[in-house]
Design an enzyme around this catalytic site. Sequence first.
Site, short mmCIF file in Angstrom:
data_model
loop_
_atom_site.label_atom_id
_atom_site.label_comp_id
_atom_site.label_asym_id
_atom_site.label_seq_id
_atom_site.Cartn_x
_atom_site.Cartn_y
_atom_site.Cartn_z
N ALA A 108 0.77 -1.24 0.00
CA ALA A 108 0.00 0.00 0.00
C ALA A 108 0.81 1.29 0.00
O ALA A 108 0.27 2.33 -0.36
CB ALA A 108 -0.93 0.01 1.21
N GLY A 111 0.57 5.14 -0.48
CA GLY A 111 -0.83 5.15 -0.07
C GLY A 111 -1.87 5.77 -0.98
O GLY A 111 -3.04 5.83 -0.61
N LYS A 113 -3.48 4.72 -3.44
CA LYS A 113 -4.63 3.84 -3.74
C LYS A 113 -5.44 3.56 -2.48
O LYS A 113 -6.68 3.48 -2.52
CB LYS A 113 -4.15 2.56 -4.43
CG LYS A 113 -3.47 2.88 -5.75
CD LYS A 113 -2.86 1.70 -6.43
CE LYS A 113 -2.13 2.11 -7.69
NZ LYS A 113 -0.77 2.68 -7.45
N ASP A 176 -1.20 -3.94 -5.61
CA ASP A 176 -0.42 -3.04 -6.48
C ASP A 176 1.02 -3.50 -6.29
O ASP A 176 1.75 -2.99 -5.43
CB ASP A 176 -0.63 -1.59 -6.04
CG ASP A 176 0.04 -0.61 -6.99
OD1 ASP A 176 0.05 -0.88 -8.19
OD2 ASP A 176 0.54 0.43 -6.52
N CYS A 229 3.17 -1.06 -12.48
CA CYS A 229 3.49 0.07 -13.37
C CYS A 229 4.59 -0.40 -14.32
O CYS A 229 5.58 0.28 -14.52
CB CYS A 229 3.88 1.31 -12.58
SG CYS A 229 5.25 1.07 -11.45
C1 LIG Z 1 4.15 -0.22 -6.34
S1 LIG Z 1 4.51 0.02 -4.69
C2 LIG Z 1 2.96 0.39 -3.98
C3 LIG Z 1 2.42 1.76 -4.27
C4 LIG Z 1 1.11 2.02 -3.53
N1 LIG Z 1 0.12 1.03 -3.84
C5 LIG Z 1 0.52 3.39 -3.79
O1 LIG Z 1 -0.47 3.52 -4.49
O2 LIG Z 1 1.05 4.37 -3.22
C6 LIG Z 1 4.79 -1.62 -4.13
C7 LIG Z 1 4.97 -1.75 -2.63
O3 LIG Z 1 5.03 -3.15 -2.33
C8 LIG Z 1 5.81 -3.31 -1.15
N2 LIG Z 1 6.17 -4.76 -1.08
C9 LIG Z 1 7.17 -5.42 -1.68
N3 LIG Z 1 7.12 -6.74 -1.40
C10 LIG Z 1 6.05 -6.92 -0.60
C11 LIG Z 1 5.45 -8.07 0.05
N4 LIG Z 1 5.97 -9.29 -0.09
N5 LIG Z 1 4.37 -7.88 0.83
C12 LIG Z 1 3.85 -6.64 0.99
N6 LIG Z 1 4.37 -5.53 0.39
C13 LIG Z 1 5.44 -5.67 -0.39
C14 LIG Z 1 6.94 -2.32 -1.35
O4 LIG Z 1 7.52 -1.93 -0.11
C15 LIG Z 1 6.23 -1.15 -2.05
O5 LIG Z 1 5.87 -0.13 -1.14
#
Ligand SMILES: C[S@@+](CC[C@H](N)C(=O)[O-])C[C@H]1O[C@@H](n2cnc3c(N)ncnc32)[C@H](O)[C@@H]1O
Length: 432
Positions: A108, A111, A113, A176, A229
């Site tokens: 998330a 944040g 989304k 995401d 993305c």
């Molecule tokens: C694309 S970003 C998310 C952007 C966010 N959804 C937004 O809209 O602001 C992906 C996120 O996944 C987290 N992440 C990576 N591996 C993960 C896992 N196994 N479980 C949960 N989160 C993870 C990363 O720390 C990162 O913040």
Amino acid sequence: MLPKDFDEKMKKLLKDEYDNYLSSFNNPSVKSLRINTNKISVDDFLSIFPYKLESIPWTSDGFYFEDENVSKDLNYFAGLFYLQEASAMLPAELLSIDEGDLVLDCCAAPGGKSLKLLSKLNNTGLLVSNDISASRANALLRNIERQGYSNFFVTINDTKTLLKKYPQTFDKILVDAPCSGEGMFRKEKHLIKDWTIRGNDYYSNIQKEIVDDAYKMLKDGGIMVYSTCTFDESEDEDIIQYLLDKYNDLKLLPIKKYPGFKDGKNNIGIKLFPHLIKGEGHYVCLLQKGDKKSNNYSKYLVNKPEFNFFKYIKKDFYNGEFTTINDHLYFVPKLNTQGIRVLRSGLLLGELRNNDLKPSTALALSLKRDEFLNVIDLNEELANKYLKGETIMFNSSINTYVLICYKKQPLGFGKINNGQIKNLLDKGWIKR
Ligand SMILES: C[S@@+](CC[C@H](N)C(=O)[O-])C[C@H]1O[C@@H](n2cnc3c(N)ncnc32)[C@H](O)[C@@H]1O
């Protein structure tokens, strides 16, 4: 300069569109914001916002802007909008949310989304906003508090840990996923270097694990949106195909197409490219598990605690409980989080001191102007002083708590005492 392997891959994917894609790198990336409809209607926002805005076609609360000063606008500090890239607004827009839903945002932070999901919940139900990274989760919490929500948990876990606790639990899930970021190469050049180091396989393995866990956390009838993305099929369509092959109760849901949206391989999801839409690149896919759906949402009022400070608050609290943790009072939605690493459980109301509450800035931001007994509206100059933590001179003989507002929107609390307003902004909220 794009890496050669990437260039060749994009030529194959885009064929005669490739030159247009490449020339999109000559254009600056576009800036955009999402209005917080939890605090203000789109029309009211447009009537007070001093900068020129242009609608984003696929979402009613998203707008493009050009002026650099938008990010410094005081309405941001009142939580009226959030800066979010336009293509990134699509995933949460697509996830239909019913009042009372239990929603999970797996990855998330920071944040954008989650904020949209909370606005769709309309202060009902619950959002578990999770990220594996503690530092990113702190930014996530700040963004949620700034926009004034209380029906959330911010948790710091991987999805494996969440799954152990929450099998078949959520009505809606947004994944995401972490990805190679090919869609952001124009906006964030450093991602190009990361791509050459990690490549696509590194991410596709993590993505498979995350979506698999997410599928298992969905209730029967639950809906999931998957987004990245990036453009590479191994991180997009192939991840969804992997899930569809594994689980036969999972089906694709249709996505409304706006001009410039392109079907993914085998019509699995859709892709947004910077040469076809005004924004950066994204992939989005919508899925449903089974088709049973029951949402027996009902609302119940919770009695407020006896503390004197609550005499000032005219707001009612629903569907949660008041809980004290380490001398701090919270209003916490119902969810068992034992064994889960939680950064924040619901709304921090304040610190308990001398049998009363020293109210938090998060509480102030969660209130509407008419939900507090005493209100003071500051002009722009004084509001800026307040946000910098300064004391404001105020000619009054009464001693009382006040909700400090700018253009009718709360910024924080103050306490009138001896002809001045003592600034009660929490330290972390002071504007540098
Ligand atoms: C694309 S970003 C998310 C952007 C966010 N959804 C937004 O809209 O602001 C992906 C996120 O996944 C987290 N992440 C990576 N591996 C993960 C896992 N196994 N479980 C949960 N989160 C993870 C990363 O720390 C990162 O913040």
